[in-house]
Design an enzyme around this catalytic site. Structure first.
Site, PDB file in Angstrom:
ATOM      1  N   ASN A 160      24.936 -10.324  36.272  1.00  0.00           N
ATOM      2  CA  ASN A 160      25.500 -11.557  35.698  1.00  0.00           C
ATOM      3  C   ASN A 160      26.070 -12.486  36.767  1.00  0.00           C
ATOM      4  OD1 ASN A 160      27.837 -10.288  36.479  1.00  0.00           O
ATOM      5  ND2 ASN A 160      28.759 -10.162  34.446  1.00  0.00           N
ATOM      6  N   HIS A 175      28.341 -11.627  39.099  1.00  0.00           N
ATOM      7  CA  HIS A 175      29.703 -11.368  39.581  1.00  0.00           C
ATOM      8  C   HIS A 175      29.702 -10.872  41.024  1.00  0.00           C
ATOM      9  CE1 HIS A 175      29.842  -6.930  37.929  1.00  0.00           C
ATOM     10  NE2 HIS A 175      29.514  -6.911  39.196  1.00  0.00           N
ATOM     11  N   GLU A 190      34.110 -12.209  37.252  1.00  0.00           N
ATOM     12  CA  GLU A 190      33.080 -12.304  36.219  1.00  0.00           C
ATOM     13  C   GLU A 190      32.814 -13.768  35.862  1.00  0.00           C
ATOM     14  OE1 GLU A 190      31.502  -9.725  35.447  1.00  0.00           O
ATOM     15  OE2 GLU A 190      32.725  -8.043  34.788  1.00  0.00           O
TER      16      GLU A 190
HETATM   17  C1  F6R Z   1      31.733  -3.122  43.699  1.00  0.00           C
HETATM   18  C2  F6R Z   1      31.712  -4.487  43.174  1.00  0.00           C
HETATM   19  C3  F6R Z   1      30.660  -4.973  42.260  1.00  0.00           C
HETATM   20  C4  F6R Z   1      29.260  -4.446  42.617  1.00  0.00           C
HETATM   21  C5  F6R Z   1      28.226  -5.002  41.649  1.00  0.00           C
HETATM   22  C6  F6R Z   1      26.848  -4.422  41.915  1.00  0.00           C
HETATM   23  O1  F6R Z   1      32.849  -2.912  44.537  1.00  0.00           O
HETATM   24  O2  F6R Z   1      32.612  -5.214  43.445  1.00  0.00           O
HETATM   25  O3  F6R Z   1      30.655  -6.386  42.292  1.00  0.00           O
HETATM   26  O4  F6R Z   1      28.945  -4.822  43.920  1.00  0.00           O
HETATM   27  O5  F6R Z   1      28.588  -4.701  40.339  1.00  0.00           O
HETATM   28  O6  F6R Z   1      26.866  -3.057  41.645  1.00  0.00           O
HETATM   29  P1  F6R Z   1      25.606  -2.135  41.996  1.00  0.00           P
HETATM   30  O7  F6R Z   1      25.492  -2.128  43.463  1.00  0.00           O
HETATM   31  O8  F6R Z   1      25.975  -0.780  41.436  1.00  0.00           O
HETATM   32  O9  F6R Z   1      24.430  -2.762  41.315  1.00  0.00           O
END
Ligand code: F6R
Length: 250
Positions: free
Chosen positions: A136, A138, A143
């Site tokens: 999304n 973030h 968010e």
């Molecule tokens: C983690 C964080 C999140 C992740 C994001 C992607 O510390 O801040 O923003 O980087 O959700 O997560 P993955 O890598 O599991 O797809």
């Protein structure tokens, strides 16, 4: 903004580790801003490999993590503190006292967030911030919303994020509904930013970021305000970018 598209996870891990090694070589007590999630795991494994090979010394390095679930104890195996210990800190010679993750059990979250900002200032700022990206858009747990918080704050997780992160928990109901996260301004204050994105689930968000437009509906798009951002991707993550956009980064 610089875009590097790699053919393999191994190349992504190597390229990312090279950037971190470069920062460490230029500053003995570098401050590494770190992220959790699946995406940086191969790069952390590569950093561990280089440490074991005697190529990297973390003894004087400091670190600050982007975020932590709230409320969640640091020894909970789903906490980001636990993740960092297991994926990286336990396997290198970093002094754990020099590693920082927001306190998922803070009694007074807003005081803890202000203290985290103060800590980053006292460390002299972040030399390189590693980021993943949510499907999304973030970054950290900033968010999509009408407005974004500049500094470290307590936030509610969106349903999208709760669903996406449920894979790490016994069930969706177990995913904490809140988190402490660096704000967009905290992230943008890092001297360099390395965003890693792999897989088609990230393609829409990456296409928005690379469009160069700013929108709070894709918080990562605000990275366009920073002058030293590297986006390290696989082919799937850029699969929704048109030729013209990709050519602009060639
Ligand atoms: C983690 C964080 C999140 C992740 C994001 C992607 O510390 O801040 O923003 O980087 O959700 O997560 P993955 O890598 O599991 O797809």
């Amino acid at each position: 903004m610089r875009l590097i598209v790699c053919d393999s996870q191994k190349d992504i891990a190597n390229f990312g580790a090279n950037m971190i090694a470069e920062v460490m070589a230029s500053k003995k007590d570098a401050v590494l801003g770190l992220a959790t999630g699946s995406t940086p795991i191969p790069m952390y494994a590569e950093l561990v490999r280089r440490y074991e090979a005697g190529e990297l010394d973390f003894s004087t390095v400091r670190s600050v993590n982007l975020d932590e679930y709230y409320p969640l104890a640091p020894d909970n195996d789903q906490s980001y503190r636990y993740f960092m210990n297991h994926q990286l800190f336990d396997h290198i010679n970093i002094d754990k006292n020099n590693t920082n993750v927001p306190d998922g059990l803070a009694q007074d979250p807003s005081a803890a967030c202000a203290a985290y900002e103060q800590l980053i200032r006292e460390l002299g700022g972040i030399d390189i911030q590693v980021l993943g990206i949510g499907g999304n858009g973030h970054i950290g747990f900033n968010e999509p919303a009408e407005t974004l918080d500049p500094l470290t704050h307590l936030t509610d997780l969106t349903e999208d994020t709760i669903r996406a992160n449920a894979r790490f928990f016994a069930s969706e109901a177990d995913v904490p509904r809140h988190a402490l996260t660096m704000g967009i301004g905290t992230i943008l204050s890092a001297r360099r930013i390395l965003l890693i994105a792999t897989g088609a689930a990230k393609a829409k968000a990456i296409a928005t970021v690379l469009s160069g437009k700013l929108t709070t509906s894709c918080p990562a798009s605000l990275l366009n305000l920073h002058e030293d951002v590297t986006i390290l991707c696989d082919c799937d993550a850029v699969s929704l970018c048109d030729e013209k956009t990709l050519a602009a980064f060639a």
